[in-house]
Design a protein around this motif. Structure first.
Motif, short mmCIF file in Angstrom:
data_model
loop_
_atom_site.label_atom_id
_atom_site.label_comp_id
_atom_site.label_asym_id
_atom_site.label_seq_id
_atom_site.Cartn_x
_atom_site.Cartn_y
_atom_site.Cartn_z
N MET A 1 49.63 93.45 78.72
CA MET A 1 49.25 94.84 78.77
C MET A 1 50.42 95.64 79.33
N VAL A 2 50.84 96.63 78.58
CA VAL A 2 51.96 97.47 78.98
C VAL A 2 51.54 98.93 78.83
N CYS A 3 51.91 99.77 79.80
CA CYS A 3 51.56 101.19 79.73
C CYS A 3 52.46 101.90 78.72
N ASP A 4 52.14 103.18 78.46
CA ASP A 4 52.86 103.94 77.44
C ASP A 4 54.33 104.14 77.80
N LYS A 5 54.64 104.29 79.07
CA LYS A 5 56.03 104.50 79.49
C LYS A 5 56.87 103.24 79.30
N CYS A 6 56.28 102.07 79.46
CA CYS A 6 57.02 100.82 79.41
C CYS A 6 57.14 100.24 78.00
N VAL A 7 56.52 100.84 77.02
CA VAL A 7 56.60 100.33 75.65
C VAL A 7 58.03 100.36 75.16
N LYS A 8 58.79 101.42 75.49
CA LYS A 8 60.17 101.51 75.02
C LYS A 8 61.10 100.55 75.76
N LYS A 9 60.66 99.96 76.87
CA LYS A 9 61.47 98.99 77.60
C LYS A 9 61.33 97.57 77.05
N LEU A 10 60.36 97.36 76.16
CA LEU A 10 60.13 96.03 75.61
C LEU A 10 61.34 95.54 74.84
N GLY A 11 61.52 94.23 74.80
CA GLY A 11 62.67 93.64 74.12
C GLY A 11 62.61 93.83 72.62
N LYS A 12 63.74 93.74 72.00
CA LYS A 12 63.86 93.90 70.56
C LYS A 12 63.78 92.54 69.87
N VAL A 13 63.42 92.55 68.60
CA VAL A 13 63.35 91.34 67.81
C VAL A 13 64.77 90.96 67.37
N VAL A 14 65.09 89.68 67.36
CA VAL A 14 66.44 89.22 67.07
C VAL A 14 66.76 89.30 65.58
#
Length: 96
Positions: A1-14
Protein backbone atom coordinates in the motif's frame (compact mmCIF):
# COMPACT_ATOMS: atom_id res chain seq x y z
CA UNK A 1 0.00 0.00 0.00
CA UNK A 2 1.46 3.31 -1.11
CA UNK A 3 -0.08 6.78 -0.77
CA UNK A 4 -0.62 9.13 -3.71
CA UNK A 5 2.54 11.15 -3.00
CA UNK A 6 4.79 8.07 -2.93
CA UNK A 7 3.54 6.54 -6.20
CA UNK A 8 6.07 8.58 -8.19
CA UNK A 9 8.89 7.33 -5.93
CA UNK A 10 8.27 3.70 -6.90
CA UNK A 11 10.99 1.93 -8.86
CA UNK A 12 10.95 1.65 -12.61
CA UNK A 13 10.70 -1.54 -14.64
CA UNK A 14 14.02 -2.71 -16.13
CA UNK A 15 12.59 -3.85 -19.48
CA UNK A 16 12.16 -1.31 -22.31
CA UNK A 17 8.79 0.13 -23.29
CA UNK A 18 6.66 -2.01 -25.56
CA UNK A 19 5.77 0.86 -27.92
CA UNK A 20 8.77 2.60 -29.49
CA UNK A 21 6.99 5.83 -30.43
CA UNK A 22 8.05 8.36 -27.80
CA UNK A 23 9.75 5.83 -25.53
CA UNK A 24 12.64 7.24 -23.51
CA UNK A 25 14.55 4.00 -23.08
CA UNK A 26 15.01 2.80 -26.66
CA UNK A 27 18.22 2.74 -28.71
CA UNK A 28 16.87 5.19 -31.31
CA UNK A 29 16.30 7.97 -28.75
CA UNK A 30 19.77 7.53 -27.24
CA UNK A 31 18.46 6.46 -23.84
CA UNK A 32 19.78 2.89 -23.82
CA UNK A 33 23.11 1.37 -24.82
CA UNK A 34 23.38 -1.77 -26.92
CA UNK A 35 23.87 -4.99 -24.89
CA UNK A 36 23.70 -3.14 -21.57
CA UNK A 37 22.58 -5.06 -18.51
CA UNK A 38 20.54 -2.56 -16.50
CA UNK A 39 20.87 -4.51 -13.27
CA UNK A 40 24.66 -4.41 -13.38
CA UNK A 41 25.23 -0.87 -14.64
CA UNK A 42 27.13 1.43 -12.29
CA UNK A 43 24.35 3.95 -11.85
CA UNK A 44 21.71 1.56 -10.53
CA UNK A 45 23.54 -1.44 -9.16
CA UNK A 46 21.22 -4.08 -7.73
CA UNK A 47 22.13 -5.75 -4.46
CA UNK A 48 20.43 -9.09 -3.83
CA UNK A 49 20.55 -8.57 -0.08
CA UNK A 50 18.82 -5.25 0.36
CA UNK A 51 20.02 -2.71 2.85
CA UNK A 52 16.57 -1.58 3.99
CA UNK A 53 14.50 -3.67 6.37
CA UNK A 54 10.92 -3.50 7.59
CA UNK A 55 10.53 -1.61 10.87
CA UNK A 56 8.11 -4.16 12.33
CA UNK A 57 9.17 -7.63 11.14
CA UNK A 58 12.78 -6.90 9.99
CA UNK A 59 12.16 -8.47 6.56
CA UNK A 60 14.44 -7.24 3.77
CA UNK A 61 12.75 -4.85 1.36
CA UNK A 62 13.33 -4.52 -2.38
CA UNK A 63 12.69 -0.75 -2.49
CA UNK A 64 13.38 2.21 -0.24
CA UNK A 65 10.51 1.83 2.20
CA UNK A 66 9.82 1.55 5.92
CA UNK A 67 7.32 -1.30 5.94
CA UNK A 68 6.89 -4.52 3.95
CA UNK A 69 3.65 -5.12 2.05
CA UNK A 70 2.03 -7.34 4.68
CA UNK A 71 2.91 -5.09 7.63
CA UNK A 72 1.76 -1.94 5.85
CA UNK A 73 -1.59 -3.55 5.02
CA UNK A 74 -2.09 -4.82 8.57
CA UNK A 75 -1.38 -1.38 10.03
CA UNK A 76 -3.12 0.53 7.20
CA UNK A 77 -0.12 2.78 6.54
CA UNK A 78 1.86 3.79 3.46
CA UNK A 79 4.81 1.45 2.99
CA UNK A 80 7.21 4.26 2.06
CA UNK A 81 6.37 7.21 4.33
CA UNK A 82 4.28 5.63 7.11
CA UNK A 83 1.26 7.90 6.63
CA UNK A 84 -2.09 6.44 7.78
CA UNK A 85 -4.17 5.77 4.63
CA UNK A 86 -6.61 3.04 5.70
CA UNK A 87 -8.71 2.52 8.81
CA UNK A 88 -8.25 -1.12 9.84
CA UNK A 89 -10.18 -0.95 13.11
CA UNK A 90 -13.23 -2.73 11.65
CA UNK A 91 -11.21 -5.37 9.78
CA UNK A 92 -10.94 -8.93 11.06
CA UNK A 93 -7.28 -9.77 10.45
CA UNK A 94 -5.27 -12.73 11.65
CA UNK A 95 -1.72 -12.55 13.00
CA UNK A 96 -0.44 -15.19 10.60
Amino acid sequence: MVCDKCVKKLGKVVVPDKWKDGASNTIQSGGQKINENKLLSKKHRWTPYGTTKCVICKQQLHQDAKYCQSCSYKKGVCAMCGKQILDTSIYKQSNV
